[in-house]
Design a protein around this motif. Structure first.
Motif, PDB file in Angstrom:
ATOM      1  N   VAL A   1     -15.133  -1.643  11.152  1.00 30.24           N
ATOM      2  CA  VAL A   1     -13.926  -2.381  10.756  1.00 30.24           C
ATOM      3  C   VAL A   1     -14.046  -2.801   9.295  1.00 30.24           C
ATOM      4  CG1 VAL A   1     -12.488  -4.413  11.184  1.00 30.24           C
ATOM      5  CG2 VAL A   1     -13.579  -3.218  13.113  1.00 30.24           C
ATOM      6  N   GLU A   2     -13.006  -2.494   8.526  1.00 27.97           N
ATOM      7  CA  GLU A   2     -12.970  -2.898   7.126  1.00 27.97           C
ATOM      8  C   GLU A   2     -11.675  -3.669   6.863  1.00 27.97           C
ATOM      9  OE1 GLU A   2     -13.516  -1.035   2.620  1.00 27.97           O
ATOM     10  OE2 GLU A   2     -13.378   0.307   4.342  1.00 27.97           O
ATOM     11  N   VAL A   3     -11.788  -4.757   6.116  1.00 29.96           N
ATOM     12  CA  VAL A   3     -10.633  -5.616   5.818  1.00 29.96           C
ATOM     13  C   VAL A   3     -10.398  -5.644   4.317  1.00 29.96           C
ATOM     14  CG1 VAL A   3      -9.772  -8.004   5.868  1.00 29.96           C
ATOM     15  CG2 VAL A   3     -10.931  -7.066   7.869  1.00 29.96           C
ATOM     16  N   ARG A   4      -9.141  -5.549   3.936  1.00 27.92           N
ATOM     17  CA  ARG A   4      -8.724  -5.754   2.550  1.00 27.92           C
ATOM     18  C   ARG A   4      -7.520  -6.696   2.564  1.00 27.92           C
ATOM     19  NH1 ARG A   4     -10.397  -1.573  -1.096  1.00 27.92           N
ATOM     20  NH2 ARG A   4     -12.550  -1.107  -0.506  1.00 27.92           N
ATOM     21  N   ILE A   5      -7.328  -7.391   1.452  1.00 20.47           N
ATOM     22  CA  ILE A   5      -6.331  -8.467   1.418  1.00 20.47           C
ATOM     23  C   ILE A   5      -5.435  -8.330   0.188  1.00 20.47           C
ATOM     24  CG2 ILE A   5      -6.017 -10.971   1.331  1.00 20.47           C
ATOM     25  CD1 ILE A   5      -8.829 -11.175   2.668  1.00 20.47           C
ATOM     26  N   LEU A   6      -4.126  -8.514   0.408  1.00 16.72           N
ATOM     27  CA  LEU A   6      -3.140  -8.557  -0.664  1.00 16.72           C
ATOM     28  C   LEU A   6      -2.425  -9.900  -0.625  1.00 16.72           C
ATOM     29  CD1 LEU A   6      -1.401  -5.080  -0.216  1.00 16.72           C
ATOM     30  CD2 LEU A   6      -2.922  -5.726  -2.099  1.00 16.72           C
ATOM     31  N   ARG A   7      -2.132 -10.428  -1.803  1.00 15.54           N
ATOM     32  CA  ARG A   7      -1.291 -11.628  -1.853  1.00 15.54           C
ATOM     33  C   ARG A   7       0.143 -11.208  -1.539  1.00 15.54           C
ATOM     34  NH1 ARG A   7      -3.887 -16.285  -4.390  1.00 15.54           N
ATOM     35  NH2 ARG A   7      -1.835 -17.204  -4.149  1.00 15.54           N
ATOM     36  N   ARG A   8       0.691 -11.835  -0.526  1.00 22.78           N
ATOM     37  CA  ARG A   8       2.023 -11.444  -0.067  1.00 22.78           C
ATOM     38  C   ARG A   8       3.076 -11.546  -1.160  1.00 22.78           C
ATOM     39  NH1 ARG A   8       5.820 -15.111   3.574  1.00 22.78           N
ATOM     40  NH2 ARG A   8       5.893 -16.088   1.533  1.00 22.78           N
ATOM     41  N   ASP A   9       3.038 -12.648  -1.925  1.00 23.75           N
ATOM     42  CA  ASP A   9       4.099 -12.880  -2.901  1.00 23.75           C
ATOM     43  C   ASP A   9       4.046 -11.908  -4.073  1.00 23.75           C
ATOM     44  OD1 ASP A   9       4.859 -14.872  -1.215  1.00 23.75           O
ATOM     45  OD2 ASP A   9       4.163 -16.532  -2.470  1.00 23.75           O
ATOM     46  N   GLU A  10       2.932 -11.208  -4.214  1.00 22.49           N
ATOM     47  CA  GLU A  10       2.819 -10.181  -5.256  1.00 22.49           C
ATOM     48  C   GLU A  10       3.179  -8.801  -4.720  1.00 22.49           C
ATOM     49  OE1 GLU A  10      -1.178 -10.468  -6.716  1.00 22.49           O
ATOM     50  OE2 GLU A  10      -0.867 -12.483  -7.541  1.00 22.49           O
TER      51      GLU A  10
END
Length: 200
Positions: free
Chosen positions: A80-89
């Protein structure tokens, strides 16, 4: 229309996301540590690669509770690999994941397989957690009819009542952490499993 897979490489790793947090970081880190991953989770997620792309913002209380759970899952289950984006961007992507009532949820967990084909998404929080939170809010308000405007919708309550409800629910939902971890992990596993069954 932008696809989640197209943004994977520019998304932050969990460590990169933590470094840029300005709100809720201490709680976020504590929730990573307290998340319990069970032996059955290895069976559910450990068979083949799974990528989880999360749309979030650090001010969101649901994000502070639920995003650490998937980070912990990725720390303990190598597939399992997780990556994150800022929603408002990334509103162009976020707009593709709206609730049935048109509300823009946060966080959003987008599941991608080994070839980065989308398997499905979980919006905001597990439905079972939402139902329990609604019931607890009703119970709290029924026990406190003295609060001004307690019979109104929360967005129409006087500020003091709204703050009392929020304070109670914040403490109450923290007590549900272990059970809600199970809900999230089970729901994510079900999304992945259902997608594979559709393909088969």
């Amino acid at each position: 229309m932008v696809r989640a897979a197209e943004l994977w490489n520019e998304a932050m790793t969990p460590d990169e996301y933590l470094q840029q947090m300005t709100k809720n970081r201490e709680r976020f880190e504590a929730n990573i540590t307290r998340t319990r991953i069970m032996p059955g989770d290895w069976a559910a997620f450990g068979q083949e690669p799974l990528h989880i792309l999360v749309l979030t913002e650090d001010w969101c209380s649901d994000s502070a509770q639920f995003v650490p759970m998937v980070i912990r899952l990725s720390q303990l289950v190598p597939t399992v690999e997780v990556r994150i984006l800022r929603r408002d961007e990334h509103k162009d992507l976020a707009e593709q994941y709206q609730r049935k009532d048109g509300y823009q949820p946060i966080p959003v967990f987008i599941l991608l397989d080994a070839e980065f084909q989308e398997l499905g998404a979980l919006l905001e929080r597990p439905e079972r957690a939402t139902q329990e939170m609604t019931e607890e809010t009703r119970r709290f308000l029924a026990e406190h009819p003295d609060l001004p405007g307690a019979n109104r919708m929360i967005d129409r309550m006087p500020e003091e009542t709204r703050q009392a409800v929020k304070a109670h629910i914040a403490a109450w939902r923290d007590e549900q952490f272990d059970r809600w971890t199970r809900y999230l992990i089970e729901d994510l596993a079900e999304i992945a499993k259902s997608a594979k069954l559709r393909v088969a």
